[in-house]
Scaffold this active site. Structure first.
Site, short mmCIF file in Angstrom:
data_model
loop_
_atom_site.label_atom_id
_atom_site.label_comp_id
_atom_site.label_asym_id
_atom_site.label_seq_id
_atom_site.Cartn_x
_atom_site.Cartn_y
_atom_site.Cartn_z
N THR A 89 2.63 -11.41 -9.22
CA THR A 89 1.64 -11.39 -8.14
C THR A 89 0.27 -11.05 -8.75
O THR A 89 0.17 -10.70 -9.93
CB THR A 89 2.00 -10.34 -7.06
OG1 THR A 89 1.58 -9.05 -7.51
CG2 THR A 89 3.48 -10.33 -6.75
N ASP A 102 0.85 -1.20 0.00
CA ASP A 102 0.00 0.00 0.00
C ASP A 102 0.89 1.25 0.00
O ASP A 102 1.82 1.35 0.80
CB ASP A 102 -0.91 -0.01 1.23
CG ASP A 102 -1.84 -1.22 1.24
OD1 ASP A 102 -2.20 -1.69 0.15
OD2 ASP A 102 -2.19 -1.71 2.32
N ASP A 134 4.06 -0.88 -8.75
CA ASP A 134 3.76 -0.08 -9.95
C ASP A 134 3.79 1.40 -9.59
O ASP A 134 3.69 2.24 -10.47
CB ASP A 134 2.35 -0.40 -10.46
CG ASP A 134 1.31 0.03 -9.43
OD1 ASP A 134 1.40 -0.44 -8.29
OD2 ASP A 134 0.44 0.87 -9.75
#
Ligand code: SAM
Length: 217
Positions: A191, A117, A153
């Protein structure tokens, strides 16, 4: 990833053979829990566990432990785990802040942080899994020569990590801003989030960090 409260989730987690219910009891002696002396590799913020399930299937002589703090998410991982025949993958429902209470000094061989996160607000920086606060926790549990592998990302989180990790006394041994089009793409295990973001055309950043010896010893 935070799903809604799911009725029955707590009961299923409490009764699951794949979830170590009392992990603090194994601190410094995880070989007892696993029944072997094989290396221990963890993913912090495992989500639904796709990445670890693939790694566990490919590497039967490594013990994998997925750490996930939300019951609703962990439940999804347990449900997928039931469909496998793996004997080297366990889960913990824990906040990664507590990992040094769970694993002893140098007890972990590798730590994966995948699509953590981002916590973009400055006042939440300590919650980022690559913050100096979390790196200090990893320093306590990671063996000498062990590595932290981080993929994201999120370019802002990655840029932050390229500064925060050396700032915490670690060395960034490799990094790339476009993993899938780099020489490091070979052998990469995707993932769940990586599959989604790569499908949207987003470049995936990766770094590997380590330190020659534990910083705290
Ligand atoms: N690693 C998976 C992937 O790449 O598909 C899931 C990524 S998801 C964005 C991040 C996950 O990390 C969430 O499921 C969240 O609940 C978990 N997480 C975040 N902070 C955590 C912490 N301090 N301890 C344990 N899990 C955490």
């Amino acid at each position: 990833m935070r799903l809604r409260h799911i009725p029955g989730a707590e009961e299923e987690i409490a009764g699951s053979p794949y979830v170590i219910q009392n992990p603090r009891e194994y601190r410094g002696r995880w070989a007892l829990a696993f029944g072997n002396e094989d290396p221990v590799v963890i993913e912090v913020g495992m989500g639904k566990g796709k990445f670890l399930m693939e790694l566990a299937a490919a590497n039967p002589h490594i013990n994998y432990v997925g750490i996930e703090m939300y019951s609703s998410v962990l439940l999804k991982a347990i449900q997928k785990r039931k469909e496998t025949r793996l004997s080297n993958l366990w889960f913990l429902r824990e906040d990664a802040r507590t990992l040094a209470d769970i694993f002893g000094f140098g007890e972990v061989d590798k730590i994966y942080l995948n699509f953590s996160d981002p916590w973009p607000k400055d006042r939440h920086a300590k919650r980022r899994l690559t913050s100096p606060e979390f790196m200090a926790v990893y320093d306590k549990i990671l063996k000498a020569g062990g590595t932290v592998e981080f993929k994201t990302d999120n370019r802002a989180l990655f840029d932050y990590s390229l500064e925060s990790i050396p700032g915490a006394g670690w060395t960034v041994k490799m990094h790339t801003f476009d993993l899938h089009h780099s020489p490091y793409a070979e052998g990469n295990v995707m993932t769940e989030y990586e599959t989604k973001f790569a499908g949207e055309g987003k470049p995936i950043c990766k770094l590997i960090a380590g330190r020659e010896a534990p910083l705290t010893v």
